[in-house]
Write an enzyme that holds these catalytic residues in place. Structure first.
Site, mmCIF file in Angstrom:
data_model
loop_
_atom_site.group_PDB
_atom_site.id
_atom_site.type_symbol
_atom_site.label_atom_id
_atom_site.label_comp_id
_atom_site.label_asym_id
_atom_site.label_seq_id
_atom_site.Cartn_x
_atom_site.Cartn_y
_atom_site.Cartn_z
ATOM 1 C CG ASP A 1 26.513 -14.864 -18.918
ATOM 2 O OD1 ASP A 1 27.354 -16.053 -19.459
ATOM 3 O OD2 ASP A 1 26.639 -14.941 -17.519
ATOM 4 C CG ASP B 1 24.985 -20.919 -16.555
ATOM 5 O OD1 ASP B 1 23.685 -20.916 -17.190
ATOM 6 O OD2 ASP B 1 25.569 -21.972 -16.639
#
Length: 405
Positions: free
Chosen positions: A20, A22
């Site tokens: 991922d 953020d």
């Protein structure tokens, strides 16, 4: 959508890491759409560099609903990734593939205001990464800080490492880590431990007596069955129950020992399910007719023996259940691909690393073992329990108690 790759497609499947963005690599300040908003988390760049040094492919998979919501544009996402790539490179790290999904059903930008299988927890970006980087998703990891990252791991059949500092209960198979640094520690440790970190190898030594072997085989079988993800069982049970209740056809297929399980599936899910329920299911094994199998194999090719039959018999809304210990049999993979492309629901029973079949199916029943006998015995058990589940779901408590299952 991609923003560049530095690694060529390779035919040999290998483990990789899907990150991922953020909250995992950079701070999540809410819709990071400008380079000035990018702030790397402590240790993140060094952690990625360690994966690079170990030869582990790294892909970033990130939902970017800010595009659909009108907060920033596609080019802004590309610029952020270009900026991040430069910062990584300046410190000896790189990302092999940048993937992002700009779609959201509640968006205000018409071109992006829709649902998408690429949006996490949908499997689209994981499948794209697997194709571009030749990843074996079954032996790969998804690292992220939200439930949708865990959902992506589930959908792709990968291992989930959740960056989370709460005390909430974790779903089976999910490991909690405080940050990307700790996640990479686990990845590299698992890789260093070799086969023991993935599917179990049995046997690994000589046994002097049949009794000793039987004891260890039984232990391995029990471990393998207990390790089947209940989410896969539940999804398969729902798919089959819905199909039987709505008079959809269910097709099964497999090769060798898996063919016998596919054939047995027809017996238990047609005759067995009907006993005591009156439910007249329509189940057919594509592995059972030697005349049609040999005709297709001889005249066209063995790779299409199941796909060819589906073209004639299957309709949108029907179900395909494949049984494949390796998950790599070309005829099984082609059947799954055809079924997905033509509106069928799919279930895959796999073993070993799961192969492409594990990645393609709507419901994955994966047996974590490297022993064909253990995998096939486990598949047989799963076939039985699914039939019995559907059967008892149509009965009262008294009826269940009065029946022999």
């Amino acid at each position: 959508m991609t923003t560049g790759t530095t690694t060529d497609h390779r035919p040999t499947r290998r483990p990789g890491v899907l990150l991922d963005r953020d909250g995992t690599i950079i701070e999540d300040s809410g819709y990071v759409g400008r380079t000035s908003d990018v702030r790397f988390l402590d240790g993140a760049i060094e952690a990625i560099a360690r994966l690079n040094a170990a030869g582990v492919p790294v892909a970033v998979v990130t939902n970017q609903a800010g595009v659909a919501r009108g907060f920033y544009e596609l080019e802004d996402v590309h610029l952020v990734h270009k900026h991040m790539a430069a910062e990584l490179a300046s410190r000896g790290a790189h990302v092999d593939l940048w993937l992002f999904c700009p779609y959201h059903p509640d968006g205000i930008v018409p071109a992006f205001a829709r649902s998408s299988a690429d949006r996490k927890p949908g499997p689209g970006m994981a499948l794209a990464a697997a194709d571009a980087l030749a990843l074996d998703l079954a032996s790969s990891w998804v690292v992220g800080d939200s439930a949708c990252d865990v959902g992506l791991a589930r959908a792709a059949g990968a291992r989930a490492l959740w960056i989370d500092t709460s005390d909430d209960d974790l779903a089976p198979g999910v490991r909690r880590v405080p940050d990307l640094v700790a996640a990479v520690d686990i990845v590299l440790t698992d890789l260093a431990n070799g086969p023991g970190a993935g599917p179990s190898a049995f046997p690994t030594r000589h046994y002097a007596t049949g009794a000793d072997y039987a004891t260890e085989y039984s232990n391995e079988l029990a471990r393998a069955v207990a390790g089947v993800d209940p989410v896969g069982i539940e999804t398969a049970a729902r798919i089959l129950s819905d199909a039987y209740r709505t008079d959809r056809a269910v097709f099964t297929c497999g090769n060798g020992g898996s063919a016998s399980i596919a054939n047995h599936f027809q017996c238990d899910h047609e005759k067995g399910v009907r006993t005591g329920t009156g439910l007249t299911t329509r189940v057919a094994s594509l592995s059972t007719n030697v005349e049609i199998l040999s005709a297709i194999a001889n005249d066209i090719g063995y790779d299409v023996v199941f796909e060819y039959q589906l073209e004639s018999q299957a309709r949108p809304g029907d179900v395909l259940v494949v049984v494949s210990s390796s998950g790599r049999s070309p005829n099984v993979v082609r059947a799954l691909q055809w079924a997905r492309a033509h509106g069928m629901a799919t279930v895959a029973m796999t073993g070993f690393t799961g192969g492409p079949a594990r990645e393609l199916a709507d419901a994955s029943i994966h047996v974590d073992s490297h022993n064909y006998g253990v995998v096939e015995d486990s598949h047989q058990a799963c076939m039985h329990l699914l039939a019995q589940y559907v059967r008892q779901s149509l009965m009262s408590d008294a009826d269940v108690a009065a029946q022999v299952f």
